[in-house]
Write an enzyme that holds these catalytic residues in place. Structure first.
Site, PDB file in Angstrom:
ATOM      1  N   ARG A  37     -10.541   5.812   3.221  1.00 27.48           N
ATOM      2  CA  ARG A  37     -10.733   6.552   4.560  1.00 27.48           C
ATOM      3  C   ARG A  37      -9.745   7.535   4.724  1.00 27.48           C
ATOM      4  O   ARG A  37     -10.609   8.398   5.530  1.00 27.48           O
ATOM      5  CB  ARG A  37     -10.296   5.279   5.406  1.00 27.48           C
ATOM      6  CG  ARG A  37     -10.999   4.032   5.216  1.00 27.48           C
ATOM      7  CD  ARG A  37     -10.326   3.135   6.884  1.00 27.48           C
ATOM      8  NE  ARG A  37     -11.102   2.240   7.160  1.00 27.48           N
ATOM      9  CZ  ARG A  37     -11.103   1.165   6.641  1.00 27.48           C
ATOM     10  NH1 ARG A  37      -9.316   0.650   7.407  1.00 27.48           N
ATOM     11  NH2 ARG A  37     -11.664  -0.007   7.484  1.00 27.48           N
ATOM     12  N   TYR A 151       2.147 -12.299   8.731  1.00 29.80           N
ATOM     13  CA  TYR A 151       1.785 -11.166   7.142  1.00 29.80           C
ATOM     14  C   TYR A 151       0.609 -12.446   6.402  1.00 29.80           C
ATOM     15  O   TYR A 151       0.966 -12.701   5.570  1.00 29.80           O
ATOM     16  CB  TYR A 151       2.875 -11.264   7.355  1.00 29.80           C
ATOM     17  CG  TYR A 151       3.212  -9.919   5.332  1.00 29.80           C
ATOM     18  CD1 TYR A 151       2.822  -9.342   6.177  1.00 29.80           C
ATOM     19  CD2 TYR A 151       3.086 -10.299   4.865  1.00 29.80           C
ATOM     20  CE1 TYR A 151       2.842  -7.309   4.486  1.00 29.80           C
ATOM     21  CE2 TYR A 151       3.987  -9.451   3.581  1.00 29.80           C
ATOM     22  CZ  TYR A 151       3.426  -8.730   3.574  1.00 29.80           C
ATOM     23  OH  TYR A 151       3.452  -7.445   3.088  1.00 29.80           O
ATOM     24  N   LYS A 158      -0.497 -11.144  -1.791  1.00 30.36           N
ATOM     25  CA  LYS A 158       1.079 -10.228  -2.401  1.00 30.36           C
ATOM     26  C   LYS A 158       1.843 -11.857  -3.712  1.00 30.36           C
ATOM     27  O   LYS A 158       1.611 -11.196  -4.814  1.00 30.36           O
ATOM     28  CB  LYS A 158       2.526 -10.077  -1.304  1.00 30.36           C
ATOM     29  CG  LYS A 158       1.594  -8.496  -1.260  1.00 30.36           C
ATOM     30  CD  LYS A 158       1.283  -7.791  -1.727  1.00 30.36           C
ATOM     31  CE  LYS A 158       1.016  -6.321  -1.314  1.00 30.36           C
ATOM     32  NZ  LYS A 158       0.731  -5.027  -1.765  1.00 30.36           N
TER      33      LYS A 158
HETATM   34  N1  LIG Z   1       5.923  -0.180   3.463  1.00 26.45           N
HETATM   35  C1  LIG Z   1       6.468  -0.750   3.298  1.00 26.45           C
HETATM   36  O1  LIG Z   1       7.985  -1.482   4.055  1.00 26.45           O
HETATM   37  C2  LIG Z   1       6.408  -1.982   2.050  1.00 26.45           C
HETATM   38  C3  LIG Z   1       7.153  -2.932   1.832  1.00 26.45           C
HETATM   39  C4  LIG Z   1       6.432  -3.710   0.859  1.00 26.45           C
HETATM   40  C5  LIG Z   1       5.733  -3.888  -0.122  1.00 26.45           C
HETATM   41  N2  LIG Z   1       4.567  -2.401   0.370  1.00 26.45           N
HETATM   42  C6  LIG Z   1       3.385  -1.988  -0.519  1.00 26.45           C
HETATM   43  O2  LIG Z   1       3.657  -0.786  -0.527  1.00 26.45           O
HETATM   44  C7  LIG Z   1       1.814  -0.769  -0.877  1.00 26.45           C
HETATM   45  C8  LIG Z   1       2.414   1.145  -0.581  1.00 26.45           C
HETATM   46  O3  LIG Z   1       1.978   0.848   1.010  1.00 26.45           O
HETATM   47  P1  LIG Z   1       2.136   2.034   2.243  1.00 26.45           P
HETATM   48  O4  LIG Z   1       3.607   2.001   2.740  1.00 26.45           O
HETATM   49  O5  LIG Z   1       2.535   2.710   0.870  1.00 26.45           O
HETATM   50  O6  LIG Z   1       0.910   1.331   2.901  1.00 26.45           O
HETATM   51  P2  LIG Z   1       0.400   3.092   3.396  1.00 26.45           P
HETATM   52  O7  LIG Z   1       0.206   3.945   4.147  1.00 26.45           O
HETATM   53  O8  LIG Z   1      -0.269   2.014   4.212  1.00 26.45           O
HETATM   54  O9  LIG Z   1      -1.082   2.893   2.495  1.00 26.45           O
HETATM   55  C9  LIG Z   1      -2.103   2.544   2.020  1.00 26.45           C
HETATM   56  C10 LIG Z   1      -2.635   3.136   0.519  1.00 26.45           C
HETATM   57  O10 LIG Z   1      -4.032   2.123   0.550  1.00 26.45           O
HETATM   58  C11 LIG Z   1      -5.023   2.878   0.008  1.00 26.45           C
HETATM   59  N3  LIG Z   1      -5.833   2.338   0.561  1.00 26.45           N
HETATM   60  C12 LIG Z   1      -5.975   1.129   1.667  1.00 26.45           C
HETATM   61  N4  LIG Z   1      -7.142   0.244   1.496  1.00 26.45           N
HETATM   62  C13 LIG Z   1      -7.325   0.747   0.107  1.00 26.45           C
HETATM   63  C14 LIG Z   1      -9.691   0.457   0.197  1.00 26.45           C
HETATM   64  N5  LIG Z   1      -9.680  -0.237   0.140  1.00 26.45           N
HETATM   65  N6  LIG Z   1      -9.050   1.095  -1.376  1.00 26.45           N
HETATM   66  C15 LIG Z   1      -8.628   2.311  -1.645  1.00 26.45           C
HETATM   67  N7  LIG Z   1      -7.526   2.364  -1.393  1.00 26.45           N
HETATM   68  C16 LIG Z   1      -6.774   1.834  -0.190  1.00 26.45           C
HETATM   69  C17 LIG Z   1      -4.724   4.387   1.764  1.00 26.45           C
HETATM   70  O11 LIG Z   1      -5.922   5.012   1.003  1.00 26.45           O
HETATM   71  P3  LIG Z   1      -6.601   5.890   2.758  1.00 26.45           P
HETATM   72  O12 LIG Z   1      -5.922   6.084   3.858  1.00 26.45           O
HETATM   73  O13 LIG Z   1      -7.436   6.891   2.302  1.00 26.45           O
HETATM   74  O14 LIG Z   1      -7.161   4.750   3.164  1.00 26.45           O
HETATM   75  C18 LIG Z   1      -3.641   4.439   1.527  1.00 26.45           C
HETATM   76  O15 LIG Z   1      -3.612   5.821   0.200  1.00 26.45           O
HETATM   77  C19 LIG Z   1       1.068  -0.949  -0.871  1.00 26.45           C
HETATM   78  O16 LIG Z   1       0.822  -2.413  -1.683  1.00 26.45           O
HETATM   79  C20 LIG Z   1       2.116  -2.040   0.413  1.00 26.45           C
HETATM   80  O17 LIG Z   1       1.834  -4.370  -0.139  1.00 26.45           O
HETATM   81  C21 LIG Z   1       4.905  -1.480   1.428  1.00 26.45           C
END
Ligand SMILES: NC(=O)c1ccc[n+]([C@@H]2O[C@H](COP(=O)([O-])OP(=O)(O)OC[C@H]3O[C@@H](n4cnc5c(N)ncnc54)[C@H](OP(=O)(O)O)[C@@H]3O)[C@@H](O)[C@H]2O)c1
Length: 265
Positions: A37, A151, A158
């Site tokens: 997006r 969640y 997950k």
């Molecule tokens: N942040 C935390 O505390 C945390 C903790 C545990 C696990 N994680 C995991 O770490 C990973 C990254 O998390 P984050 O915190 O960096 O998340 P984030 O800031 O929300 O970023 C999400 C990313 O996923 C992309 N995305 C979303 N829907 C998509 C789709 N349908 N197709 C392709 N790309 C898509 C977004 O791209 P666009 O913006 O271009 O849509 C963005 O680059 C995720 O798997 C999350 O579950 C995060």
């Protein structure tokens, strides 16, 4: 370490994925930057990779759509012919309590987060075989095994990711493909703003950092380092594991946490 390698990081326009993408470029890999997006931040990630002297291929693809997954890998094959590393990082989800969940949110979340791992791995495998093997790292979450607020569907997706990781690790081993997952603790990205308790409790992050044995919250760079290690030859005997990277936060018994360095419980 990764000279002449090609790495796909899904959802690498921003957040943890962008840091992983830049880290792999800093280690010498060309990178496929996938976004959905937000083209502007994805272009910035690609630009920073080029500044590091590596190729960056920018591909818009919704990882929840099978046609988009097919097009993503066709584009990679056209540009690079093969692939070495696939980092399954993109995630989305309907953050609501159990009683407010709907079928649409379940399907959306499962398809983007979990179904995509299996079917993207199917597409990645022949490209990795062309390079003599490779590695897949999926980004999971503590919600796979524990209950986090609002969640349920992301947690279920997950848990599916962790299970698929084990199957891929066994069934792709003959192709010399190493498969593992990383489960990060709380990382301050935009993703956290989807949680009501994060928006309303401004002290949550400080409190979480205060009770983390390592003394601080996890940063995107911590995750990128572990993901890179799992793609390195040094990790080739680690297969199908979920590596928790949370500074020890999940070791604590609820209610008995103490700040690091304090002497009483
Ligand atoms: N942040 C935390 O505390 C945390 C903790 C545990 C696990 N994680 C995991 O770490 C990973 C990254 O998390 P984050 O915190 O960096 O998340 P984030 O800031 O929300 O970023 C999400 C990313 O996923 C992309 N995305 C979303 N829907 C998509 C789709 N349908 N197709 C392709 N790309 C898509 C977004 O791209 P666009 O913006 O271009 O849509 C963005 O680059 C995720 O798997 C999350 O579950 C995060």
């Amino acid at each position: 370490m990764f000279e002449n390698k090609v790495t796909l990081v899904t959802g690498s326009g921003r957040g943890i994925g962008a840091t992983i993408a830049r880290h792999f470029a800093s280690l010498g890999s060309d990178v496929v930057v996938n976004y959905f997006r937000n083209p502007a931040s994805a272009r910035e990630t690609a630009e920073s990779i080029r500044k590091l002297g590596q190729k960056a291929l920018l591909v818009k693809a919704n990882m929840g759509e099978m046609e988009d997954i097919a097009r993503l890998f066709e584009t990679i094959e056209k540009e690079f012919q093969g692939l070495d590393f696939f980092i399954h990082n993109a995630a989305s989800g309907y953050n609501r309590p159990v009683m407010q969940q709907r079928v649409k949110g379940w399907d959306w979340t499962m398809n983007i987060n979990a179904r995509s791992l299996l079917f993207a791995a199917q597409r990645a495998t022949p490209l990795m075989v062309k390079h003599g093997g490779g590695a897949i790292v999926a980004i999971s979450s503590p919600g796979a095994g524990r209950v986090l607020p609002d969640y349920v569907v992301v947690g279920a997706s997950k848990a599916a990711i962790e299970s698929v990781t084990r199957y891929l690790a066994v069934e792709l081993a003959p192709q010399n493909i190493v498969v593992n997952a990383v489960s990060p603790g709380m990382v301050l990205t935009e993703a956290l703003q989807h949680f009501e308790m994060v928006r309303t409790d401004v002290h949550l992050a400080d409190r979480a950092a205060g009770i983390t044995p390592a003394g601080r919250l996890v940063e995107p760079g911590d995750i990128a380092e572990v993901v890179a290690f799992l793609c390195s030859p040094a990790a080739s005997m680690i297969r199908g594991q979920v590596i928790t990277v949370d500074g020890g936060a999940s070791l604590l018994a609820p209610g008995l946490e103490k700040s690091p360095g304090s002497s009483t419980i």
